[in-house]
Enzyme design. Structure first.
Site, mmCIF file in Angstrom:
data_model
loop_
_atom_site.group_PDB
_atom_site.id
_atom_site.type_symbol
_atom_site.label_atom_id
_atom_site.label_comp_id
_atom_site.label_asym_id
_atom_site.label_seq_id
_atom_site.Cartn_x
_atom_site.Cartn_y
_atom_site.Cartn_z
ATOM 1 N N ALA A 156 36.348 -80.172 -17.299
ATOM 2 C CA ALA A 156 36.153 -80.103 -18.753
ATOM 3 C C ALA A 156 35.765 -78.708 -19.205
ATOM 4 O O ALA A 156 36.067 -78.306 -20.333
ATOM 5 C CB ALA A 156 35.083 -81.112 -19.176
ATOM 6 N N HIS A 162 37.589 -81.557 -26.412
ATOM 7 C CA HIS A 162 36.570 -81.619 -27.455
ATOM 8 C C HIS A 162 36.535 -80.272 -28.193
ATOM 9 O O HIS A 162 36.914 -79.234 -27.630
ATOM 10 C CB HIS A 162 35.216 -81.922 -26.796
ATOM 11 C CG HIS A 162 34.076 -82.048 -27.742
ATOM 12 N ND1 HIS A 162 33.343 -80.951 -28.174
ATOM 13 C CD2 HIS A 162 33.516 -83.127 -28.337
ATOM 14 C CE1 HIS A 162 32.397 -81.354 -28.999
ATOM 15 N NE2 HIS A 162 32.478 -82.667 -29.113
ATOM 16 N N VAL A 167 34.395 -77.969 -28.727
ATOM 17 C CA VAL A 167 33.726 -76.810 -28.131
ATOM 18 C C VAL A 167 34.441 -76.305 -26.879
ATOM 19 O O VAL A 167 34.053 -75.274 -26.313
ATOM 20 C CB VAL A 167 32.245 -77.109 -27.780
ATOM 21 C CG1 VAL A 167 31.471 -77.510 -29.007
ATOM 22 C CG2 VAL A 167 32.119 -78.152 -26.671
ATOM 23 N N LYS A 168 35.503 -77.003 -26.443
ATOM 24 C CA LYS A 168 36.189 -76.603 -25.227
ATOM 25 C C LYS A 168 37.207 -75.502 -25.513
ATOM 26 O O LYS A 168 37.431 -75.098 -26.647
ATOM 27 C CB LYS A 168 36.868 -77.819 -24.597
ATOM 28 C CG LYS A 168 35.911 -78.952 -24.221
ATOM 29 C CD LYS A 168 34.821 -78.483 -23.285
ATOM 30 C CE LYS A 168 34.058 -79.627 -22.630
ATOM 31 N NZ LYS A 168 33.360 -80.528 -23.527
ATOM 32 N N HIS A 169 37.874 -75.030 -24.451
ATOM 33 C CA HIS A 169 38.781 -73.889 -24.580
ATOM 34 C C HIS A 169 39.973 -74.187 -25.476
ATOM 35 O O HIS A 169 40.465 -73.313 -26.195
ATOM 36 C CB HIS A 169 39.282 -73.467 -23.198
ATOM 37 C CG HIS A 169 38.220 -72.859 -22.353
ATOM 38 N ND1 HIS A 169 37.159 -73.587 -21.874
ATOM 39 C CD2 HIS A 169 38.038 -71.587 -21.916
ATOM 40 C CE1 HIS A 169 36.365 -72.789 -21.177
ATOM 41 N NE2 HIS A 169 36.868 -71.573 -21.185
#
Length: 395
Positions: free
Chosen positions: A168, A192, A194-196
Protein backbone atom coordinates in the site's frame (compact mmCIF):
# COMPACT_ATOMS: atom_id res chain seq x y z
CA UNK A 1 14.55 32.85 21.11
CA UNK A 2 11.44 32.83 18.87
CA UNK A 3 8.28 32.18 20.90
CA UNK A 4 6.40 28.99 19.98
CA UNK A 5 2.87 29.34 18.61
CA UNK A 6 1.64 26.96 21.30
CA UNK A 7 2.85 29.55 23.83
CA UNK A 8 1.24 32.48 22.02
CA UNK A 9 3.83 33.19 19.34
CA UNK A 10 3.26 33.61 15.60
CA UNK A 11 2.89 30.23 13.80
CA UNK A 12 5.29 29.43 10.96
CA UNK A 13 2.40 28.88 8.53
CA UNK A 14 -0.88 30.73 8.36
CA UNK A 15 -2.86 27.57 7.54
CA UNK A 16 -2.35 23.89 8.22
CA UNK A 17 0.02 21.97 5.95
CA UNK A 18 -1.32 18.38 5.85
CA UNK A 19 0.96 15.37 6.16
CA UNK A 20 -0.38 14.07 2.82
CA UNK A 21 -2.93 14.93 0.17
CA UNK A 22 -4.06 13.94 -3.31
CA UNK A 23 -3.20 15.86 -6.48
CA UNK A 24 -6.08 16.13 -8.97
CA UNK A 25 -5.68 18.03 -12.24
CA UNK A 26 -7.75 18.73 -15.33
CA UNK A 27 -6.63 15.49 -17.04
CA UNK A 28 -8.03 13.52 -14.08
CA UNK A 29 -11.33 15.39 -14.18
CA UNK A 30 -11.70 14.88 -17.93
CA UNK A 31 -10.94 11.16 -17.61
CA UNK A 32 -13.73 10.76 -15.06
CA UNK A 33 -16.09 12.93 -17.11
CA UNK A 34 -15.56 10.67 -20.15
CA UNK A 35 -16.78 7.69 -18.13
CA UNK A 36 -19.78 9.63 -16.85
CA UNK A 37 -20.74 10.26 -20.50
CA UNK A 38 -20.25 6.60 -21.45
CA UNK A 39 -22.51 3.55 -21.20
CA UNK A 40 -20.55 2.06 -18.29
CA UNK A 41 -20.22 3.41 -14.78
CA UNK A 42 -19.11 0.10 -13.28
CA UNK A 43 -17.90 -3.31 -14.43
CA UNK A 44 -17.02 -1.83 -17.79
CA UNK A 45 -13.93 -1.50 -20.00
CA UNK A 46 -11.99 0.85 -17.74
CA UNK A 47 -11.42 -1.92 -15.19
CA UNK A 48 -9.38 -4.04 -17.58
CA UNK A 49 -7.61 -0.97 -18.90
CA UNK A 50 -6.58 0.06 -15.39
CA UNK A 51 -5.53 -3.47 -14.50
CA UNK A 52 -3.42 -3.71 -17.65
CA UNK A 53 -1.80 -0.34 -16.95
CA UNK A 54 -0.80 -1.30 -13.40
CA UNK A 55 0.40 -4.74 -14.50
CA UNK A 56 2.54 -3.12 -17.18
CA UNK A 57 3.92 -0.56 -14.73
CA UNK A 58 4.87 -3.14 -12.09
CA UNK A 59 5.75 -6.10 -14.32
CA UNK A 60 3.12 -8.37 -12.77
CA UNK A 61 1.41 -10.89 -15.04
CA UNK A 62 -2.03 -10.59 -13.45
CA UNK A 63 -3.83 -7.64 -11.84
CA UNK A 64 -7.30 -7.55 -10.30
CA UNK A 65 -8.83 -4.25 -9.16
CA UNK A 66 -10.94 -4.10 -6.01
CA UNK A 67 -12.96 -1.50 -4.15
CA UNK A 68 -10.35 -0.72 -1.44
CA UNK A 69 -6.88 -1.70 -0.35
CA UNK A 70 -8.48 -3.58 2.55
CA UNK A 71 -10.65 -5.54 0.12
CA UNK A 72 -7.49 -6.43 -1.80
CA UNK A 73 -5.88 -7.78 1.38
CA UNK A 74 -9.02 -9.72 2.27
CA UNK A 75 -9.18 -11.24 -1.21
CA UNK A 76 -5.48 -12.09 -1.21
CA UNK A 77 -5.63 -13.85 2.16
CA UNK A 78 -8.72 -15.78 1.07
CA UNK A 79 -7.29 -16.70 -2.33
CA UNK A 80 -4.15 -18.02 -0.59
CA UNK A 81 -6.36 -20.59 1.15
CA UNK A 82 -6.05 -19.17 4.66
CA UNK A 83 -8.94 -20.13 6.93
CA UNK A 84 -10.07 -21.02 10.45
CA UNK A 85 -7.35 -22.60 12.57
CA UNK A 86 -4.52 -21.11 10.52
CA UNK A 87 -2.00 -18.55 11.72
CA UNK A 88 -0.65 -15.65 9.69
CA UNK A 89 2.42 -13.67 10.75
CA UNK A 90 2.02 -9.90 10.42
CA UNK A 91 4.13 -6.90 11.54
CA UNK A 92 3.33 -5.40 14.93
CA UNK A 93 3.19 -1.91 13.38
CA UNK A 94 1.16 -1.22 10.25
CA UNK A 95 -2.26 0.13 9.42
CA UNK A 96 -4.71 -2.19 11.16
CA UNK A 97 -6.09 -3.61 7.87
CA UNK A 98 -2.89 -5.66 7.50
CA UNK A 99 -4.02 -7.74 10.49
CA UNK A 100 -7.80 -7.36 10.22
CA UNK A 101 -7.74 -9.24 6.91
CA UNK A 102 -6.49 -12.31 8.79
CA UNK A 103 -9.41 -12.16 11.21
CA UNK A 104 -11.87 -11.79 8.33
CA UNK A 105 -11.15 -15.37 7.22
CA UNK A 106 -11.21 -16.79 10.74
CA UNK A 107 -7.44 -17.14 11.14
CA UNK A 108 -5.17 -15.81 13.89
CA UNK A 109 -2.72 -12.91 13.43
CA UNK A 110 0.67 -13.59 15.02
CA UNK A 111 2.60 -10.35 15.42
CA UNK A 112 6.31 -10.13 14.62
CA UNK A 113 8.71 -7.40 15.69
CA UNK A 114 10.44 -4.91 13.39
CA UNK A 115 13.93 -4.33 12.04
CA UNK A 116 15.22 -1.21 13.84
CA UNK A 117 16.61 0.52 10.74
CA UNK A 118 13.70 0.35 8.27
CA UNK A 119 10.89 -0.52 10.71
CA UNK A 120 9.91 -3.35 8.37
CA UNK A 121 9.05 -6.81 9.64
CA UNK A 122 12.11 -8.55 11.13
CA UNK A 123 12.84 -11.84 9.29
CA UNK A 124 14.55 -13.28 12.40
CA UNK A 125 11.41 -12.75 14.47
CA UNK A 126 9.25 -14.12 11.65
CA UNK A 127 11.29 -17.33 11.85
CA UNK A 128 10.79 -17.49 15.61
CA UNK A 129 7.01 -17.10 15.24
CA UNK A 130 6.45 -19.95 12.74
CA UNK A 131 4.46 -22.92 14.06
CA UNK A 132 2.78 -25.94 12.53
CA UNK A 133 -0.33 -23.79 12.06
CA UNK A 134 1.37 -20.97 10.16
CA UNK A 135 -0.08 -20.66 6.66
CA UNK A 136 1.12 -17.27 5.40
CA UNK A 137 3.10 -14.12 6.13
CA UNK A 138 1.86 -10.58 5.48
CA UNK A 139 4.86 -8.32 4.90
CA UNK A 140 4.37 -4.55 4.72
CA UNK A 141 6.75 -2.25 2.85
CA UNK A 142 6.54 0.25 5.66
CA UNK A 143 6.56 3.93 4.63
CA UNK A 144 7.45 2.85 1.08
CA UNK A 145 10.72 1.01 1.84
CA UNK A 146 10.74 -2.60 0.59
CA UNK A 147 11.12 -5.39 3.14
CA UNK A 148 14.04 -7.83 3.16
CA UNK A 149 12.22 -9.83 0.51
CA UNK A 150 14.86 -12.41 -0.42
CA UNK A 151 15.37 -13.51 3.19
CA UNK A 152 11.62 -13.64 3.76
CA UNK A 153 11.20 -15.65 0.55
CA UNK A 154 13.76 -18.22 1.70
CA UNK A 155 12.00 -18.58 5.05
CA UNK A 156 8.62 -19.00 3.33
CA UNK A 157 9.96 -21.60 0.90
CA UNK A 158 11.57 -23.60 3.70
CA UNK A 159 8.26 -23.80 5.54
CA UNK A 160 5.82 -23.97 2.61
CA UNK A 161 4.23 -20.58 3.33
CA UNK A 162 2.57 -17.98 1.11
CA UNK A 163 3.83 -14.40 1.31
CA UNK A 164 1.38 -11.56 0.78
CA UNK A 165 3.19 -8.28 0.22
CA UNK A 166 1.14 -5.37 1.47
CA UNK A 167 2.54 -2.70 -0.86
CA UNK A 168 0.00 0.00 0.00
CA UNK A 169 2.95 2.33 0.66
CA UNK A 170 5.40 1.19 -1.99
CA UNK A 171 4.02 1.44 -5.52
CA UNK A 172 7.01 2.44 -7.66
CA UNK A 173 9.63 1.23 -5.19
CA UNK A 174 12.26 -1.35 -6.11
CA UNK A 175 14.28 -4.03 -4.33
CA UNK A 176 17.61 -5.16 -5.79
CA UNK A 177 16.56 -3.75 -9.16
CA UNK A 178 13.15 -5.50 -9.15
CA UNK A 179 9.94 -3.52 -8.98
CA UNK A 180 7.38 -3.95 -6.25
CA UNK A 181 4.62 -6.12 -7.68
CA UNK A 182 6.91 -8.97 -8.75
CA UNK A 183 8.67 -9.76 -5.46
CA UNK A 184 6.29 -12.20 -3.75
CA UNK A 185 3.44 -14.65 -4.43
CA UNK A 186 0.79 -11.97 -4.08
CA UNK A 187 1.06 -8.18 -3.80
CA UNK A 188 -1.71 -5.82 -2.74
CA UNK A 189 -2.00 -2.10 -3.47
CA UNK A 190 -4.10 0.74 -2.10
CA UNK A 191 -5.38 3.74 -4.05
CA UNK A 192 -6.60 5.78 -1.08
CA UNK A 193 -6.19 9.58 -1.58
CA UNK A 194 -2.96 9.78 0.48
CA UNK A 195 -1.28 7.07 -1.61
CA UNK A 196 0.95 7.54 -4.66
CA UNK A 197 -1.94 7.01 -7.09
CA UNK A 198 -5.55 7.48 -6.08
CA UNK A 199 -8.85 6.21 -7.40
CA UNK A 200 -10.75 7.86 -4.52
CA UNK A 201 -10.94 4.51 -2.81
CA UNK A 202 -9.56 1.39 -4.43
CA UNK A 203 -7.12 -1.47 -4.31
CA UNK A 204 -5.51 -4.13 -6.46
CA UNK A 205 -4.11 -7.66 -6.21
CA UNK A 206 -1.02 -8.43 -8.31
CA UNK A 207 0.24 -11.95 -8.92
CA UNK A 208 1.89 -14.19 -11.50
CA UNK A 209 -0.42 -17.06 -10.48
CA UNK A 210 -3.36 -17.32 -12.89
CA UNK A 211 -5.40 -19.42 -10.45
CA UNK A 212 -5.01 -16.89 -7.62
CA UNK A 213 -6.05 -14.09 -9.99
CA UNK A 214 -9.12 -16.07 -11.06
CA UNK A 215 -10.10 -16.68 -7.42
CA UNK A 216 -9.70 -12.98 -6.59
CA UNK A 217 -11.90 -11.94 -9.55
CA UNK A 218 -14.61 -14.35 -8.40
CA UNK A 219 -14.26 -13.24 -4.77
CA UNK A 220 -14.75 -9.55 -5.67
CA UNK A 221 -17.95 -10.47 -7.57
CA UNK A 222 -20.02 -12.41 -5.02
CA UNK A 223 -18.18 -15.68 -5.75
CA UNK A 224 -19.71 -15.83 -9.24
CA UNK A 225 -17.73 -17.87 -11.76
CA UNK A 226 -18.41 -15.65 -14.81
CA UNK A 227 -18.86 -11.90 -15.07
CA UNK A 228 -21.33 -10.17 -17.41
CA UNK A 229 -18.77 -9.76 -20.21
CA UNK A 230 -17.91 -13.47 -20.18
CA UNK A 231 -21.60 -14.39 -20.32
CA UNK A 232 -22.25 -11.94 -23.15
CA UNK A 233 -19.56 -13.58 -25.25
CA UNK A 234 -21.53 -16.83 -25.23
CA UNK A 235 -24.99 -15.21 -25.28
CA UNK A 236 -25.76 -17.00 -22.03
CA UNK A 237 -27.71 -15.94 -18.97
CA UNK A 238 -26.36 -18.77 -16.83
CA UNK A 239 -23.82 -18.33 -14.03
CA UNK A 240 -22.93 -20.11 -10.84
CA UNK A 241 -21.80 -19.05 -7.37
CA UNK A 242 -18.81 -21.27 -6.64
CA UNK A 243 -17.60 -19.59 -3.41
CA UNK A 244 -18.86 -17.12 -0.84
CA UNK A 245 -17.72 -13.81 -2.27
CA UNK A 246 -18.31 -10.11 -1.73
CA UNK A 247 -19.20 -7.03 -3.73
CA UNK A 248 -15.66 -5.65 -3.91
CA UNK A 249 -15.85 -4.33 -7.48
CA UNK A 250 -14.12 -1.07 -8.40
CA UNK A 251 -16.30 1.19 -10.60
CA UNK A 252 -15.13 2.43 -14.01
CA UNK A 253 -15.31 6.00 -12.67
CA UNK A 254 -12.57 5.19 -10.15
CA UNK A 255 -10.54 3.22 -12.68
CA UNK A 256 -10.52 6.16 -15.10
CA UNK A 257 -9.08 8.36 -12.38
CA UNK A 258 -6.48 5.70 -11.60
CA UNK A 259 -5.36 5.41 -15.22
CA UNK A 260 -4.88 9.18 -15.43
CA UNK A 261 -3.04 9.28 -12.11
CA UNK A 262 -0.73 6.38 -12.95
CA UNK A 263 0.61 8.25 -15.99
CA UNK A 264 2.05 10.86 -13.59
CA UNK A 265 3.40 8.49 -10.94
CA UNK A 266 7.05 8.53 -11.99
CA UNK A 267 7.14 12.34 -11.93
CA UNK A 268 5.54 12.27 -8.49
CA UNK A 269 8.03 9.70 -7.23
CA UNK A 270 10.88 11.96 -8.31
CA UNK A 271 9.31 14.87 -6.41
CA UNK A 272 8.94 12.73 -3.27
CA UNK A 273 12.65 11.91 -3.49
CA UNK A 274 13.49 15.58 -3.92
CA UNK A 275 11.56 16.36 -0.74
CA UNK A 276 13.40 13.59 1.10
CA UNK A 277 16.75 14.94 -0.07
CA UNK A 278 15.79 18.43 1.09
CA UNK A 279 14.70 17.15 4.51
CA UNK A 280 17.83 15.02 4.89
CA UNK A 281 20.11 17.91 4.00
CA UNK A 282 18.39 20.39 6.31
CA UNK A 283 17.82 18.11 9.30
CA UNK A 284 20.78 15.72 9.35
CA UNK A 285 22.70 17.66 11.99
CA UNK A 286 19.74 18.17 14.34
CA UNK A 287 20.40 16.19 17.53
CA UNK A 288 16.69 15.86 18.26
CA UNK A 289 16.02 13.69 15.20
CA UNK A 290 16.90 10.21 13.96
CA UNK A 291 16.20 10.43 10.21
CA UNK A 292 14.75 7.57 8.11
CA UNK A 293 17.13 5.35 6.15
CA UNK A 294 17.15 3.80 2.71
CA UNK A 295 19.15 0.60 2.32
CA UNK A 296 21.69 0.50 -0.51
CA UNK A 297 19.84 -2.25 -2.41
CA UNK A 298 16.47 -0.47 -2.33
CA UNK A 299 14.69 2.52 -3.78
CA UNK A 300 11.95 3.61 -1.42
CA UNK A 301 8.70 5.07 -2.72
CA UNK A 302 8.73 7.43 0.31
CA UNK A 303 5.04 7.28 1.09
CA UNK A 304 5.91 8.58 4.56
CA UNK A 305 8.88 10.47 5.98
CA UNK A 306 9.07 9.22 9.56
CA UNK A 307 11.58 10.72 11.96
CA UNK A 308 12.28 9.30 15.39
CA UNK A 309 12.83 11.67 18.27
CA UNK A 310 15.95 11.38 20.37
CA UNK A 311 13.98 12.21 23.48
CA UNK A 312 17.06 12.30 25.69
CA UNK A 313 18.06 15.55 23.94
CA UNK A 314 14.87 17.44 24.80
CA UNK A 315 13.07 18.41 27.99
CA UNK A 316 9.55 17.51 26.79
CA UNK A 317 7.66 14.44 25.57
CA UNK A 318 6.77 13.31 22.05
CA UNK A 319 3.19 14.49 22.68
CA UNK A 320 4.38 18.00 23.51
CA UNK A 321 6.59 18.17 20.41
CA UNK A 322 3.68 16.90 18.30
CA UNK A 323 1.36 19.56 19.74
CA UNK A 324 3.95 22.31 19.26
CA UNK A 325 4.44 21.43 15.57
CA UNK A 326 0.69 21.29 15.01
CA UNK A 327 0.39 24.74 16.60
CA UNK A 328 2.89 25.96 13.99
CA UNK A 329 0.40 24.60 11.39
CA UNK A 330 2.67 21.72 10.39
CA UNK A 331 0.36 18.74 10.03
CA UNK A 332 2.58 16.07 11.53
CA UNK A 333 1.12 12.66 12.29
CA UNK A 334 2.09 9.33 13.88
CA UNK A 335 2.20 6.10 11.85
CA UNK A 336 1.18 3.82 13.52
CA UNK A 337 0.05 2.71 16.97
CA UNK A 338 1.07 -0.96 17.41
CA UNK A 339 -1.84 -3.12 16.26
CA UNK A 340 -1.83 -5.45 19.30
CA UNK A 341 -2.28 -2.38 21.53
CA UNK A 342 -5.68 -1.66 19.99
CA UNK A 343 -8.64 -2.36 22.28
CA UNK A 344 -10.13 -4.98 19.96
CA UNK A 345 -6.86 -6.90 19.81
CA UNK A 346 -6.22 -6.51 23.53
CA UNK A 347 -9.64 -8.07 24.10
CA UNK A 348 -8.49 -11.02 21.98
CA UNK A 349 -5.69 -11.60 24.47
CA UNK A 350 -2.68 -9.80 22.98
CA UNK A 351 -0.48 -8.34 25.73
CA UNK A 352 1.90 -5.41 25.55
CA UNK A 353 5.62 -5.89 25.98
CA UNK A 354 6.22 -8.63 23.40
CA UNK A 355 7.63 -6.53 20.53
CA UNK A 356 10.50 -4.48 22.00
CA UNK A 357 11.58 -2.71 18.80
CA UNK A 358 8.08 -1.85 17.61
CA UNK A 359 6.91 -0.65 21.00
CA UNK A 360 10.03 1.42 21.72
CA UNK A 361 10.16 3.03 18.28
CA UNK A 362 6.44 3.82 18.25
CA UNK A 363 6.95 6.02 21.31
CA UNK A 364 9.30 8.33 19.36
CA UNK A 365 7.86 8.37 15.82
CA UNK A 366 6.56 11.46 14.07
CA UNK A 367 5.64 11.66 10.37
CA UNK A 368 6.53 14.90 8.57
CA UNK A 369 4.47 16.16 5.61
CA UNK A 370 5.41 14.64 2.26
CA UNK A 371 3.44 14.70 -0.97
CA UNK A 372 4.31 15.69 -4.55
CA UNK A 373 2.50 19.01 -4.67
CA UNK A 374 4.38 20.38 -1.67
CA UNK A 375 6.26 23.52 -2.64
CA UNK A 376 9.85 24.33 -1.74
CA UNK A 377 8.39 26.97 0.60
CA UNK A 378 6.33 24.25 2.33
CA UNK A 379 9.49 22.19 2.86
CA UNK A 380 11.32 25.21 4.23
CA UNK A 381 8.42 25.94 6.59
CA UNK A 382 8.55 22.40 7.99
CA UNK A 383 12.28 22.76 8.60
CA UNK A 384 11.80 26.18 10.19
CA UNK A 385 9.12 24.83 12.54
CA UNK A 386 11.27 21.88 13.59
CA UNK A 387 14.22 24.13 14.31
CA UNK A 388 11.96 26.48 16.25
CA UNK A 389 10.72 23.60 18.41
CA UNK A 390 14.28 22.33 18.91
CA UNK A 391 15.52 25.76 19.95
CA UNK A 392 12.80 26.04 22.58
CA UNK A 393 12.84 22.48 23.90
CA UNK A 394 16.47 21.32 23.77
CA UNK A 395 18.13 20.47 27.05
Amino acid sequence: MTKLAIDGGQPVKATMLPYARQAIDEDDRLAVEDVLRSDWLTTGPKIKEFEAAVANYTGANEAAALSTGTAALHAAIWAAGVGPGDEVIVPAISFVASANCVLYVGAKPVFADLSPDTLNIDPADVLRKITSRTKAIVVVDFAGHPCDHDVLRRIADQHGLTIIEDAAHSLGASYKGRKVGTLQDVTTLSFHPVKHVTTGEGGMVLTDDVNIAKRVRSFRHHGIDLDLHARNKTNSWEYDVVDLGYNYRLPDINCALGISQLAKSERWLLRRREIVDAYNSALQSLAMLHLPVQRDDCLSAWHLYIVRLNLETVKVSRSEIFAALRAENIGVNVHYIPIPWMTYYANLGYKRGQWPVAELEYERMISLPIYPSMSDKDIADVVTAINKVWTNYQK
